[in-house]
Each structure stands twice: as structure tokens, then as C-alpha cells.
Motif scaffolding. Sequence first.
Motif, PDB file in Angstrom:
ATOM      1  N   ALA A 171       0.840  -1.197   0.000  1.00  0.00           N
ATOM      2  CA  ALA A 171       0.000   0.000   0.000  1.00  0.00           C
ATOM      3  C   ALA A 171       0.875   1.246   0.000  1.00  0.00           C
ATOM      4  O   ALA A 171       1.922   1.288   0.655  1.00  0.00           O
ATOM      5  CB  ALA A 171      -0.920   0.017   1.220  1.00  0.00           C
ATOM      6  N   THR A 193      -0.991  -3.518  -5.748  1.00  0.00           N
ATOM      7  CA  THR A 193      -0.811  -2.164  -5.213  1.00  0.00           C
ATOM      8  C   THR A 193      -2.123  -1.544  -4.768  1.00  0.00           C
ATOM      9  O   THR A 193      -3.113  -1.538  -5.506  1.00  0.00           O
ATOM     10  CB  THR A 193      -0.143  -1.268  -6.266  1.00  0.00           C
ATOM     11  OG1 THR A 193       1.066  -1.898  -6.715  1.00  0.00           O
ATOM     12  CG2 THR A 193       0.181   0.100  -5.701  1.00  0.00           C
ATOM     13  N   ALA A 194      -2.105  -1.000  -3.558  1.00  0.00           N
ATOM     14  CA  ALA A 194      -3.237  -0.253  -3.014  1.00  0.00           C
ATOM     15  C   ALA A 194      -2.792   1.173  -2.732  1.00  0.00           C
ATOM     16  O   ALA A 194      -1.616   1.430  -2.468  1.00  0.00           O
ATOM     17  CB  ALA A 194      -3.748  -0.904  -1.732  1.00  0.00           C
ATOM     18  N   ILE A 196      -3.782   4.547  -0.289  1.00  0.00           N
ATOM     19  CA  ILE A 196      -4.531   5.108   0.833  1.00  0.00           C
ATOM     20  C   ILE A 196      -4.430   6.627   0.711  1.00  0.00           C
ATOM     21  O   ILE A 196      -3.326   7.191   0.749  1.00  0.00           O
ATOM     22  CB  ILE A 196      -3.943   4.668   2.187  1.00  0.00           C
ATOM     23  CG1 ILE A 196      -3.852   3.148   2.275  1.00  0.00           C
ATOM     24  CG2 ILE A 196      -4.752   5.241   3.336  1.00  0.00           C
ATOM     25  CD1 ILE A 196      -2.931   2.656   3.387  1.00  0.00           C
ATOM     26  N   ALA A 211      -2.692   1.399  -9.441  1.00  0.00           N
ATOM     27  CA  ALA A 211      -3.214   0.727  -8.245  1.00  0.00           C
ATOM     28  C   ALA A 211      -4.417  -0.146  -8.593  1.00  0.00           C
ATOM     29  O   ALA A 211      -5.210   0.196  -9.473  1.00  0.00           O
ATOM     30  CB  ALA A 211      -3.608   1.757  -7.186  1.00  0.00           C
ATOM     31  N   HIS A 213      -6.351  -1.269  -5.863  1.00  0.00           N
ATOM     32  CA  HIS A 213      -7.248  -1.030  -4.735  1.00  0.00           C
ATOM     33  C   HIS A 213      -7.113   0.424  -4.283  1.00  0.00           C
ATOM     34  O   HIS A 213      -6.034   1.010  -4.378  1.00  0.00           O
ATOM     35  CB  HIS A 213      -6.907  -1.942  -3.555  1.00  0.00           C
ATOM     36  CG  HIS A 213      -6.666  -3.368  -3.931  1.00  0.00           C
ATOM     37  ND1 HIS A 213      -7.682  -4.262  -4.198  1.00  0.00           N
ATOM     38  CD2 HIS A 213      -5.508  -4.067  -4.105  1.00  0.00           C
ATOM     39  CE1 HIS A 213      -7.167  -5.445  -4.511  1.00  0.00           C
ATOM     40  NE2 HIS A 213      -5.850  -5.341  -4.460  1.00  0.00           N
ATOM     41  N   LEU A 226      -7.130  -2.963   4.753  1.00  0.00           N
ATOM     42  CA  LEU A 226      -5.912  -3.686   4.393  1.00  0.00           C
ATOM     43  C   LEU A 226      -5.971  -5.131   4.876  1.00  0.00           C
ATOM     44  O   LEU A 226      -5.582  -6.061   4.159  1.00  0.00           O
ATOM     45  CB  LEU A 226      -4.684  -2.989   4.975  1.00  0.00           C
ATOM     46  CG  LEU A 226      -4.305  -1.642   4.358  1.00  0.00           C
ATOM     47  CD1 LEU A 226      -3.137  -1.018   5.128  1.00  0.00           C
ATOM     48  CD2 LEU A 226      -3.937  -1.794   2.890  1.00  0.00           C
ATOM     49  N   ALA A 232      -1.071  -6.079   4.393  1.00  0.00           N
ATOM     50  CA  ALA A 232      -0.017  -5.555   3.530  1.00  0.00           C
ATOM     51  C   ALA A 232       1.345  -6.067   3.964  1.00  0.00           C
ATOM     52  O   ALA A 232       1.665  -6.086   5.157  1.00  0.00           O
ATOM     53  CB  ALA A 232      -0.030  -4.032   3.551  1.00  0.00           C
ATOM     54  N   VAL A 235       3.736  -0.992   3.759  1.00  0.00           N
ATOM     55  CA  VAL A 235       3.040   0.268   3.513  1.00  0.00           C
ATOM     56  C   VAL A 235       4.109   1.322   3.302  1.00  0.00           C
ATOM     57  O   VAL A 235       4.933   1.573   4.187  1.00  0.00           O
ATOM     58  CB  VAL A 235       2.127   0.668   4.686  1.00  0.00           C
ATOM     59  CG1 VAL A 235       1.573   2.074   4.476  1.00  0.00           C
ATOM     60  CG2 VAL A 235       0.974  -0.323   4.843  1.00  0.00           C
TER      61      VAL A 235
END
Length: 339
Positions: A171, A193-194, A196, A211, A213, A226, A232, A235
Motif C-alpha cells: 500500500a 498495489t493499493a 490510501i 493501483a 485497490h 488492508l 499488507a 506500507v
Amino acid sequence: MSTIRSVAVAEPSGKLQVVESEAVAPAHGQVRIAVEACGVCHTDSHFVDNHLPGLAFPVTPGHEIAGRIAEVGPGVQRWAVGDRVAVGWFGGHCTYCDPCRRGDFVHCERAQVPGLAYPGGYAESVTVPANALARIPDELTAVEAAPLACAGVTTFAALRRSQARPGDLVAVLGLGGLGHLGVQFAASMGFDTAVIARGEEKASLARELGARHYIDSTRQDVAAELTALGGASAVLATAANADAMAVAVDGLKANGELLVVGIDAAPMRLSPLQLITNSRTVHGHPSGDAMDVEDTLAFAAQQGVRAWVEEAPLAEAAAAYDRMMRNEARFRMVLTTGA
């Protein structure tokens, strides 16, 4: 030597002004670079506002430098006039302190940061230690290369040195100058890949950058989201917000890492229990040495990773700097000299 234009700040928190001075001839082990582009980094405010020890005014900021070697000093090997090169926050190392003797150049006790150890890249010419140089691939323009020498290498090196492996959930916290590059690098490295960030309106941008997510921290529980994705492995904390970093820790899986690259002077509030139970770690990452920058540039050229920039001529440095500090640029201002 010829006269050059540079941008100087005469006193702490003063106005950036274009001045004329003599180009500095390279001494032993140095080269002089004809600057073609220099990124404007948020960290430049630490120079302008006198937040770094050892600053001597007037100050010329700039540590995202790209150009061509114009002159080679005595004792320099492997570099020649005309070579395309970049210099980042890592502006040279001493070679003789204990970290350097161990090959840990980025932690050199006498690290030479452009703008602090010598005038920085808001200029038509800058003279630097040859051991600060990174070669720019042909696929990258100077404008594309400059931000990668600081913002790029910071995110690339942190991800590359993490325990995450292709296919793992990684993330990126924050979607600014560092974050938008971190997302591209993470996706290109094969991570699930996320992103935030704050606000649902950034979701489409996150996905455009690669990304899979998106977590809106204003309305979703970051750690819970997550965890629902399996936790994850890492991060990458690019947002300059210690509280937001701390919130993400509970979304790490066992042996997960919080990779801290965003700068915030506030304490990060974590309990030992959050780290001990699942063997989590918090790992700070500086930018990277000259070879890290060169590897970053090469990877970006191969994978199509690019900073999103707005260009401005050197004469408009004050306006470009103000635009960057007000977070009006998306995502990087880059000064150009017309060289």
C-alpha cells in the motif's frame, strides 16, 4: 569562467531572486554540469527557511538536478564532457568516514547535499563531486529525469529494499509528489498495489497510476480494509502525517513493514504491542546514493514510470516555488534553463 544565472535567497524566508555570478570551475574530483532542469521539492523550504544546520546565506536551493557535463576536473575518471547526468539529495560522499569505508555512502557523516554543501541546481551551472553523478538513460528527457533523482529514488529504493515480493499487497499512503511515483514503481515491480488517500475523487487517479485497490481514509477504516485484502507486506508512507502512518500499522500482515519516507516532525504514536505481536517493523529510508539514483532512472526508463510535472523557466523560480509550497502543482514543478 562565464557568467551564469542562478536563483538565490539572501536571508532566511527571503524571496527567491535571479542573480548573476561566475560559474565555478571544477576542482579535483569534481565536474561542472550545465543544468537543463531542476525539480522543485517541498524539502527546498528547509533551505529557504533556514531549517538545516550549517546553512550559510545567500542560499541557492535545488537537489533534483539534470543536465550535461560541461567541464571535468582533475582526477575524474569514467565521466566526460557531454555525458547526461543527474544529481539528487545525495550530492557526494567523503569516502573516508566509517559508513563510507563500509560502502554505506548514503549515511556518509560528511554528506554533501546540494544547496547546503555547495550551491544547488536552481542555476544554469552547478559544480559537484563526481561521486554524486548518476547517468541518465537516453529514453528520459532532463525534465523527466530531474524529479526521479530525489522523489523517485526515495520511493524506488524503499520498495526495492523491503521484504515485499511480486504478488504481495503493498500500500502507498499518500498520493502527492512522492506517492504518485511510489504507486507507479510498486505496480511496475509486480506488487498488488493499493493506495490510501483522502477523498473518493482520488480513486480514479490511483487506478490510472497502476493501483488495483483504493482506500479512502476519510470514510474507511484503513487497517480493516488492508486486513480484508489479506494484510499488507509493506506500507510505503509518503504522506507527511505521523498519525496517518500509525493508523496503517495495524493493516500490516505478520512481518510487514512500514516504510517511512514522508517527513513529519510530530511523534508517531505506536504501542510496542502493535509491533511485537505480528513481528512488524517501522523502517525509515533516506533517498539513496548515486547508484540508487542511476538504478531508479534505468528502471523508470524501462517501465515507463514518469513524474507528472509542470515546467517553468528559471526566471520564474519564485512563482514555481510558491506554487509547489501551496500544493497547487500536480505533482512537481520543474525549472528549465533552456540549455
